[in-house]
Structure formats: structure tokens, C-alpha cells
Design a protein around this motif. Structure first.
Motif, PDB file in Angstrom:
ATOM      1  N   ASN A 108      35.077 -21.814 -43.226  1.00  0.00           N
ATOM      2  CA  ASN A 108      35.896 -21.239 -42.157  1.00  0.00           C
ATOM      3  C   ASN A 108      35.182 -20.115 -41.404  1.00  0.00           C
ATOM      4  N   GLY A 109      33.977 -19.800 -41.826  1.00  0.00           N
ATOM      5  CA  GLY A 109      33.227 -18.747 -41.143  1.00  0.00           C
ATOM      6  C   GLY A 109      33.405 -17.360 -41.736  1.00  0.00           C
ATOM      7  N   SER A 156      42.795 -17.597 -42.510  1.00  0.00           N
ATOM      8  CA  SER A 156      41.713 -18.493 -42.921  1.00  0.00           C
ATOM      9  C   SER A 156      40.482 -18.198 -42.065  1.00  0.00           C
ATOM     10  N   GLY A 157      39.822 -17.130 -42.401  1.00  0.00           N
ATOM     11  CA  GLY A 157      38.586 -16.804 -41.702  1.00  0.00           C
ATOM     12  C   GLY A 157      38.789 -15.906 -40.507  1.00  0.00           C
ATOM     13  N   PRO A 158      37.695 -15.609 -39.775  1.00  0.00           N
ATOM     14  CA  PRO A 158      37.774 -14.744 -38.600  1.00  0.00           C
ATOM     15  C   PRO A 158      38.416 -15.493 -37.439  1.00  0.00           C
ATOM     16  N   ARG A 159      38.713 -14.798 -36.350  1.00  0.00           N
ATOM     17  CA  ARG A 159      39.275 -15.434 -35.165  1.00  0.00           C
ATOM     18  C   ARG A 159      38.342 -16.535 -34.670  1.00  0.00           C
ATOM     19  N   ALA A 160      38.922 -17.570 -34.107  1.00  0.00           N
ATOM     20  CA  ALA A 160      38.099 -18.593 -33.459  1.00  0.00           C
ATOM     21  C   ALA A 160      37.712 -18.073 -32.084  1.00  0.00           C
ATOM     22  N   SER A 190      38.178 -19.267 -29.284  1.00  0.00           N
ATOM     23  CA  SER A 190      39.225 -19.438 -28.283  1.00  0.00           C
ATOM     24  C   SER A 190      40.449 -18.557 -28.543  1.00  0.00           C
ATOM     25  N   ASP A 191      40.536 -17.935 -29.732  1.00  0.00           N
ATOM     26  CA  ASP A 191      41.689 -17.064 -30.022  1.00  0.00           C
ATOM     27  C   ASP A 191      41.710 -15.872 -29.069  1.00  0.00           C
ATOM     28  N   GLU A 192      42.916 -15.395 -28.781  1.00  0.00           N
ATOM     29  CA  GLU A 192      43.047 -14.264 -27.867  1.00  0.00           C
ATOM     30  C   GLU A 192      42.680 -12.939 -28.517  1.00  0.00           C
ATOM     31  N   ASP A 193      42.975 -12.805 -29.793  1.00  0.00           N
ATOM     32  CA  ASP A 193      42.661 -11.557 -30.497  1.00  0.00           C
ATOM     33  C   ASP A 193      42.437 -11.851 -31.973  1.00  0.00           C
ATOM     34  N   GLY A 194      42.216 -10.792 -32.753  1.00  0.00           N
ATOM     35  CA  GLY A 194      41.965 -10.974 -34.177  1.00  0.00           C
ATOM     36  C   GLY A 194      40.559 -10.535 -34.545  1.00  0.00           C
ATOM     37  N   PRO A 195      40.329 -10.241 -35.823  1.00  0.00           N
ATOM     38  CA  PRO A 195      39.026  -9.751 -36.282  1.00  0.00           C
ATOM     39  C   PRO A 195      37.894 -10.763 -36.054  1.00  0.00           C
ATOM     40  N   GLU A 196      36.736 -10.228 -35.678  1.00  0.00           N
ATOM     41  CA  GLU A 196      35.575 -11.106 -35.471  1.00  0.00           C
ATOM     42  C   GLU A 196      34.873 -11.420 -36.777  1.00  0.00           C
ATOM     43  N   VAL A 201      27.752 -19.652 -43.571  1.00  0.00           N
ATOM     44  CA  VAL A 201      27.608 -18.306 -44.108  1.00  0.00           C
ATOM     45  C   VAL A 201      26.926 -18.395 -45.472  1.00  0.00           C
ATOM     46  N   SER A 256      43.345 -13.095 -22.920  1.00  0.00           N
ATOM     47  CA  SER A 256      42.141 -12.423 -22.452  1.00  0.00           C
ATOM     48  C   SER A 256      41.521 -13.223 -21.316  1.00  0.00           C
ATOM     49  N   ARG A 302      39.249  -6.995 -24.826  1.00  0.00           N
ATOM     50  CA  ARG A 302      40.005  -6.787 -26.050  1.00  0.00           C
ATOM     51  C   ARG A 302      40.904  -5.554 -26.029  1.00  0.00           C
ATOM     52  N   ARG A 305      46.559 -18.634 -31.160  1.00  0.00           N
ATOM     53  CA  ARG A 305      45.435 -19.467 -30.708  1.00  0.00           C
ATOM     54  C   ARG A 305      45.217 -19.177 -29.237  1.00  0.00           C
ATOM     55  N   LYS A 306      44.568 -20.091 -28.515  1.00  0.00           N
ATOM     56  CA  LYS A 306      44.368 -19.896 -27.076  1.00  0.00           C
ATOM     57  C   LYS A 306      45.742 -19.755 -26.407  1.00  0.00           C
ATOM     58  N   ALA A 315      48.428 -14.716 -28.236  1.00  0.00           N
ATOM     59  CA  ALA A 315      47.813 -13.564 -28.906  1.00  0.00           C
ATOM     60  C   ALA A 315      48.624 -13.186 -30.136  1.00  0.00           C
ATOM     61  N   ARG A 316      47.925 -12.650 -31.133  1.00  0.00           N
ATOM     62  CA  ARG A 316      48.620 -12.234 -32.361  1.00  0.00           C
ATOM     63  C   ARG A 316      49.626 -11.124 -32.087  1.00  0.00           C
ATOM     64  N   PRO A 328      44.141 -23.621 -38.976  1.00  0.00           N
ATOM     65  CA  PRO A 328      44.298 -22.540 -37.996  1.00  0.00           C
ATOM     66  C   PRO A 328      43.775 -21.238 -38.604  1.00  0.00           C
ATOM     67  N   THR A 329      43.126 -20.411 -37.806  1.00  0.00           N
ATOM     68  CA  THR A 329      42.559 -19.177 -38.352  1.00  0.00           C
ATOM     69  C   THR A 329      43.653 -18.241 -38.840  1.00  0.00           C
TER      70      THR A 329
END
Ligand code: SF4
Lengths: 484, 248
Positions: free
Chosen positions: A82-83, A277-281, A283-289, B3, B129, B135, B167-168, B171-172, B213-214
């Protein structure tokens, strides 16, 4: 690692019993928890009965712990797919260093934290401060005890021993807020103080309620939303998990998400459950890198090695055994001297931190079994406590022995004296003769022998009855008896 | 980019193994039902779930309204899609919301929230964004807003839960930072239980070769705490007022 003060259990618990504030909090809060739980498990949840759910959960945890190496490997591969980054820390010092290294690499000045018991084990806040990084607890209860410079009083209600007055004083000292006795007002003072940290902190540190091996997912359960904040706003998210937190697959979760909140607070579900499940993708708008997961041993191997104690690793930290324990309900959380308290604390503290210093904890139980009956994963806590007592008495390995040679000598004599019926009769006859000068109203007020004299310091010892029950029975129970 | 493995992993696992009384790694996946269910079997399972969800839709929606209310959501509807926007505007007006942020799921194409809000003199910003928004601007917008509106991926009748998957376009912070929140739930998104949801999730995971999903949120009511004297207080870090609009 956080200091272990369990050797002072007797003194600390005596102090707690005399502390009116603590006694007041315990009386009120404990009933609140136990009643809420009783109500929650009496209502419907699924097609499965509460008992069946507990049995299945116990089996799933036992299976996972029994194949822990496999599931740790699977989780590691999933998170990395998941990165995310995965770390394996043998002890508190190693885990702490990993966190500090990540923080330094990102030039982090301030880290926000959502509740994590492992980080309490590590004494992480102190270590971060020493490294020049400001840790900010964001769970309201944890925030309060951080300001007070204390350790959690309870696994899920860390500041339950603080009154609104004490919280108001703390906020007045640290945040310069006007004193108030309005609890809603106190919450909003904390909210305002923490909000600016949510907006600006560069790193978020959380625990993990569960880690799903197959998907590499960290599950965090909260009510306040601080867990979501901590995993959404900063650039880096570091999750710290005891290595036993695993579940095999995502479909194992519903069961545990039903058991945990009902056992803990009597809720059907908590306000928020987050699955990371891992860092933001991209395409995600926000979230940890960046996302890191640290698996921590820190003494858990000592539980795993012992086939009886291994069961303690199934614990999902719901706190129900604390709430139902007559000893915890009297002495509270701090007396246990480390991070975990109540029956589960009495079991894990010794093996995790060193048997000798925690030698009193296995005796901090009446073995009434209430903890075993409420535990959502059916851990047989009384059995584990007895097992620890045995290890202390018999000492295998030898250096765990905490009994003196005289204690063992007495025990051996005792054993000889009661081994057979003949021996028992002979020794009670002898005992009756010897106790004569010491008996007052059927009680032994003080025993003159070394070691056991301590037994009668604060209480009386029942004297041997003038006529044994055996004889009374033979003569017919209604028969003439001078036993009174 | 894969990783790297942590340098202590092998030794760590070996110690765990030895504590368990083994010296070698397991050769096969240990026998566990939820892990063993391979793709065909999971597909079969999900077909059953979907069929069940289909036939119990009306009951699930009714149950959702109950459990959500118990969890302190304000529940509206079910209303027709063309009326849903007005319900949203009414709630926003009632809250005296001025700065509204929203996400951009499909539901906003069916429910013209922007139009209804505009008629009430409120303008909504899509929290995403875009080209000109970095950000920290996005964060600032979210923290200044007084109302957030999103669609959901699913809702769960068992627990009064909205499942929100950032997701796109989602935003969270939209469902988290503002003090009030509205979730738009469409009838075909309502599941019966958590088991239903996780069965679907696992199938998606299997079909996408391990992708998940992340981030997923279960939102089951307002933010709350009882950390001071066990007294329940609403709205600590997350929204204190949450509305669920059910769309038939
Ligand atoms: S031992 Fe059982 S009852 Fe106690 S905290 Fe752990 S899971 Fe809960």
C-alpha cells in the motif's frame, strides 16, 4: 520506557484507599460503566448471541497469536504494497528511536497524538520532548493527564479521577482560561486549544485498535474525532501497534467492532471508526503523504513464550475487567504502577517489565472471576494470575522467585501436615493444643511465629474449632455441639 | 515503488516463531475461514449479500433511521431526489451556515444542492485541491467552514453509520473539520450490517489485486466525549451536529 513503580503497589493502594477524591470517582464512574455494558449486551446486535460472539472472538485471537509470525509477515507485505513503511521494534527504546528519526527527517517541531497505550509504555512524550519535539495529546482525557503530568488512570477513561474543578484549574494554569464548573465549556476550551494544533502539526502519532494483516489496514476507534484529525491533517502519520494487535482478514472485524464498544462504554458503536491503508493516493484531496506502522514487542515475547500467559495477548483493551474488579474499584489505576491496571495489568506488568518488581500484582485479586466473565475475548484472568503466583512461589526460572526460604519451608511443612487424613488429624490435634494460650473468642489475635505474625497484624486468624466438622457430622449435624 | 523491508524484520519474526515453539516459517497459509475464502467463493457470497440487501431495502432504511436517531443523528426523509436539495438548504439556513464546503460525489448531480443553497443566499465551495489550491489553503477553508456536506459510499443500518471514503473530489476534512455536517444517503447505498459492508470490501480488494481505499471512515453520530466526570458532551473535535438526509 515509562517508569515501573509496581513494587510500591501496597503503599500506593493504601494511599488510594484513603484518598477521598479517588474513592468518589471510582464509586461513581465504575457503576456507570458496568450498567452501560449490561444494558448494551442485553439488546440485539446480530444473529449471534453474546456468548457465541465471545467464543468466536477468543478463537480468532488465539489462532492469530498462535500463527503470529505468519500474520506479522503478511501485514508487513500488505502495508508496504500500500506504500507504507513498516518497522519492527524489539523494545521501547527502539520504537522511540524510530519515531524520533522519522520526526527529525521531516523537521517536525510538533506532533499531535491520538490515544496510544503502547506510546505510554514507551514513555514517548518525555522522549519526544527531550528530542526537542513537542507532543500534544488530543484525546480529551489524555490531554488532561498530559497537562497534569500523570499516567492514565484507566485504559479507556484516562482522566476519570479528575474533577471538573481540577480540570478547570489545569486549563487555567496552562491555557489561561477563565475558571468554570461547566463541563461543556471545559470541552470547548480544549477544543479551541487543540484545533490550532490540528491545523498546523506536521506529524500525527496514533495507536491501533486492530491491524488487518491481509489488507494492511490500521483500524482506529474513537468518539471525539481526534483520531481522524490526527490521521488526516499532518504530512506524516505514524501508527504504533503492539505486535499482538493483528486480525487475519477484514471480515473478522464486524465481530470485534461489536464486542469492543459494548464492553468498553456500552455503546452500540463509537462515533468514528477509521480504516487507514497506507499514505494518501496521488488523487486524494488530502491526507498524510507518508505512513509508518511500528510493530512493538517490548516484553510481549515473554507472554508469548509462556503457553498459559499467551492468552493475555488476545486482550483488546476494552477495560471491562477493570470496571468489574473489586480490587481495581477500590485502589484505582495508579496503584498498579505502570501503564496497564486492573486484572489485565496485574497479569502483563510482571512478564513485560520484570517479574520481581511486580511481584505483588498477581495477589491484587480476590480471584472472584468477574473479570473472566465479562472479558469479550474470554481471557481466563484468574487462571493467569494463579499461574503467575505459582511462578513467583516456585520460581522457574529460579530468579523469578519472590518467596523467602522460610515461606517455602512453612509451605512444605503445611503440605506434610495436611497431605493425608491421618497426618491432618494428628496435626489439628497438635494445633488445638498449641493454640490454647492464644485464643480469644474463637480467634487468634496474634501469631508469635516469624513471617506469619504479619498475617495477624491487621486482622484476626480464625482459631481451630474445638471439635472438628468431621466429628460434628458423624454425631449428626443437629447434635450437641459446642462450636457455637 | 516498493518500500524496503525493515532490517530487523527477519530477526523479529524468528524470535516470535521460537517463542511459539517453531523454528521454521509456516509453509502454508494457516487455516482461517475469512482468509481462505477465494475469489469465486467471495463472489458467490457477495451475490447473496446483494440479493439480501435488495429484498430488505425498505426494512434496512427504516432500521437505519432508528439506529441513526439513537446515535444522535438528525434523520430526514426518505425524500424524493428533487426535494432533497431543499431539505439541505433548510438545514443550512436553520444552522445559520455562511461558509459551506462540500465534496463532489455523483449524488450532487442528482441533487442540486448548490442551486438550493444559492436560493437561500448561501454559496458552497467544493473542497478539492484544484489548480490554484494547495494543501494549506484547503485545510484553512475546511477549518473556517461552518458546515460540511458529503455523499456516502454506503450506510449501515445495524449501527446508524455513514461510510465515507475520501478520494478524488472527497476531502477527508469536509466531513470532519466544520462544526456541522450533512450526509446525503441514497436508498441503494443502505446495507443491513457491518458484515455486508466487509464482504463487499473484501471482494473489491481481491478483484483489484490487493488495492484498498487509502482511507475509510465510519461516521456514527456526532463527535462526543465523556472524559470529564463521565458527562456526555457533544462536539469536541469533530462536528457536534450531524444530519442524515435519506433520499428515496
Ligand atoms: S483482558 Fe479482556 S476485559 Fe480486560 S481489557 Fe482485555 S479484553 Fe477487556
Amino acid at each position: 520506557m515509562a517508569k515501573v513503580k509496581s513494587a510500591a503497589f501496597k503503599k500506593a493502594s493504601a494511599r488510594a484507599v484513603r484518598d477521598e477524591g479517588i474513592q468518589h470517582a471510582l464509586t461513581h464512574v465504575m457503576d456507570h460503566f458496568t450498567e452501560a455494558r449490561a444494558e448494551a449486551i442485553a439488546t440485539d446486535y446480530s444473529d449471534e448471541s453474546w456468548e457465541a460472539m465471545r467464543t468466536r472472538a477468543a478463537a480468532i485471537k488465539a489462532h492469530t497469536i498462535g500463527n503470529l509470525d505468519y500474520y506479522l509477515d503478511l501485514a508487513d507485505r500488505s502495508v508496504r504494497r500500500n506504500g507504507g513503511h513498516v518497522h519492527f521494534a524489539d523494545d521501547a527504546a527502539a520504537a522511540t528511536q524510530i519515531v524520533i528519526d522519522i520526526a527529525k527527517r521531516h523537521g517536525v517541531k510538533r506532533a499531535i497524538k491520538s490515544k496510544s497505550m503502547v506510546s505510554e509504555e514507551m514513555g514517548l512524550n518525555d522522549a519526544l520532548e527531550r528530542a526537542g519535539i513537542e507532543p500534544v495529546e488530543t484525546d480529551l482525557g489524555e490531554y488532561i493527564i498530559q497537562l497534569a503530568g500523570e499516567t492514565p488512570f484507566h485504559i479507556i477513561a484516562p482522566a476519570m479521577h479528575k474533577t471538573r474543578g481540577e480540570v478547570s484549574d489545569l486549563f487555567h494554569d496552562w491555557l489561561k482560561s477563565a475558571p468554570t464548573s461547566d463541563i461543556a465549556r471545559l470541552c470547548s476550551i480544549a477544543r479551541d486549544a487543540l484545533r490550532k494544533h490540528f491545523e498546523t502539526a506536521e506529524m500525527g502519532i496514533t495507536g491501533a485498535n486492530f491491524v488487518i494483516a491481509e489488507t494492511g489496514t490500521v483500524v482506529i476507534v474513537t468518539n471525539e474525532g481526534n483520531g481522524r484529525m490526527t490521521t488526516s491533517t499532518p504530512r506524516v502519520h505514524v501508527a504504533i501497534a503492539g505486535m499482538e494487535k493483528l486480525l487475519p482478514a477484514i471480515e473478522d472485524l464486524p465481530l470485534f467492532l461489536r464486542l469492543l464498544p459494548r464492553s468498553a462504554t456500552g455503546q452500540r458503536t463509537t462515533s468514528y471508526t477509521s480504516f487507514i491503508s497506507g499514505p494518501r493516493a496521488a488523487s486524494d484531496e488530502d491526507g498524510p503523504e507518508e505512513f509508518h506502522l511500528i510493530f512493538v514487542d517490548n516484553g510481549r515475547l515473554n507472554l508469548l513464550k509462556d503457553e498459559v500467559l499467551r492468552e493475555a495477548l488476545s486482550c483488546i483493551r476494552c477495560g471491562a475487567c477493570l470496571n468489574h474488579c473489586p480490587v481495581y474499584r477500590k485502589v484505582g489505576g495508579h496503584a498498579y504502577g505502570w501503564v496497564y491496571s486492573g486484572p489485565i495489568g496485574a497479569v502483563v506488568t510482571g512478564p513485560m517489565t520484570g517479574m520481581k518488581q511486580a511481584a505483588d500484582l498477581p495477589y491484587a485479586s480476590t480471584l472472584c472471576g468477574a473479570c473472566r466473565d465479562v472479558c469479550p475475548v474470554k481471557i481466563d484472568l484468574p487462571k493467569l494470575l494463579l499461574h503467575l503466583r505459582h511462578r513467583h512461589a516456585e520460581g522457574s526460572p529460579r530468579d523469578e522467585r519472590t518467596g523467602t526460604w522460610m515461606e517455602r519451608l512453612y509451605m512444605r511443612r503445611w503440605h506434610d501436615a495436611v497431605k493425608t487424613r491421618g497426618a491432618l488429624e494428628r496435626s489439628t490435634r497438635l494445633g488445638r493444643l498449641l493454640q490454647k494460650p492464644l485464643v480469644r473468642r474463637g480467634k487468634l489475635r496474634s501469631l508469635p511465629l516469624p513471617l506469619v505474625s504479619g498475617w495477624t497484624k491487621d486482622r484476626d486468624f480464625p482459631a481451630l474449632a474445638p471439635k472438628p466438622f468431621r466429628q460434628i457430622w458423624k454425631e449428626g449435624l443437629g447434635g450437641d455441639s459446642d462450636a457455637g | 515503488m516498493p518500500v524496503d523491508e525493515h532490517p530487523n524484520k527477519a530477526a523479529f519474526l524468528q524470535r516470535v516463531r521460537e517463542a511459539l515453539g517453531r523454528s521454521e516459517p509456516l509453509l502454508h497459509m494457516p487455516d482461517h475461514p475469512t482468509l481462505k475464502s477465494a475469489l469465486p467463493r467471495q463472489e458467490e457470497k457477495v451475490r447473496t449479500v446483494r440479493a439480501r440487501v435488495e429484498v430488505s431495502r425498505a426494512r434496512n432504511i427504516k432500521r437505519l433511521a432508528e439506529t441513526a436517531t439513537e446515535a444522535s443523528w438528525y434523520v430526514h426523509g426518505p425524500v424524493a431526489a428533487e426535494d432533497a436539495a431543499d431539505v439541505v438548504a433548510e438545514i443550512a439556513t436553520g444552522l445559520r451556515a455562511k461558509r459551506v464546503v462540500r465534496s463532489s460525489e455523483d449524488v450532487f448531480r442528482r441533487v442540486n444542492v448548490d442551486g438550493a443553497l444559492r436560493r437561500s443566499g448561501i454559496s458552497a465551495t467544493v473542497l478539492a485541491s484544484g489548480r490554484s489550491r494547495d494543501r494549506s489553503t484547503l485545510k484553512a477553508l475546511a477549518f473556517e467552514a461552518d458546515l460540511g456536506i458529503t455523499g456516502v459510499t454506503y450506510a449501515i443500518a445495524e449501527t446508524g453509520t455513514c461510510v465515507v471514503t475520501p478520494r478524488k473530489g472527497v476531502a477527508r476534512l469536509t466531513s470532519l473539520a466544520p462544526p456541522a455536517y450533512i450526509a446525503l444517503v441514497e436508498a441503494d447505498q443502505v446495507l443491513g450490517s457491518m458484515d455486508d459492508y466487509f464482504a463487499l470490501t473484501r471482494l473489491a480488494h481481491q478483484k483489484s489485486r490487493g488495492r484498498v481505499p487509502t482511507y475509510v471512515n465510519f461516521i456514527s453520530g456526532p463527535s462526543r466525549t465523556a472524559d470529564i466526570e463521565q458527562t456526555l458532551t457533544i462536539g469536541v473535535h469533530g462536528p457536534g451536529v450531524v444530519h442524515m438526509v435519506l433520499i428515496a
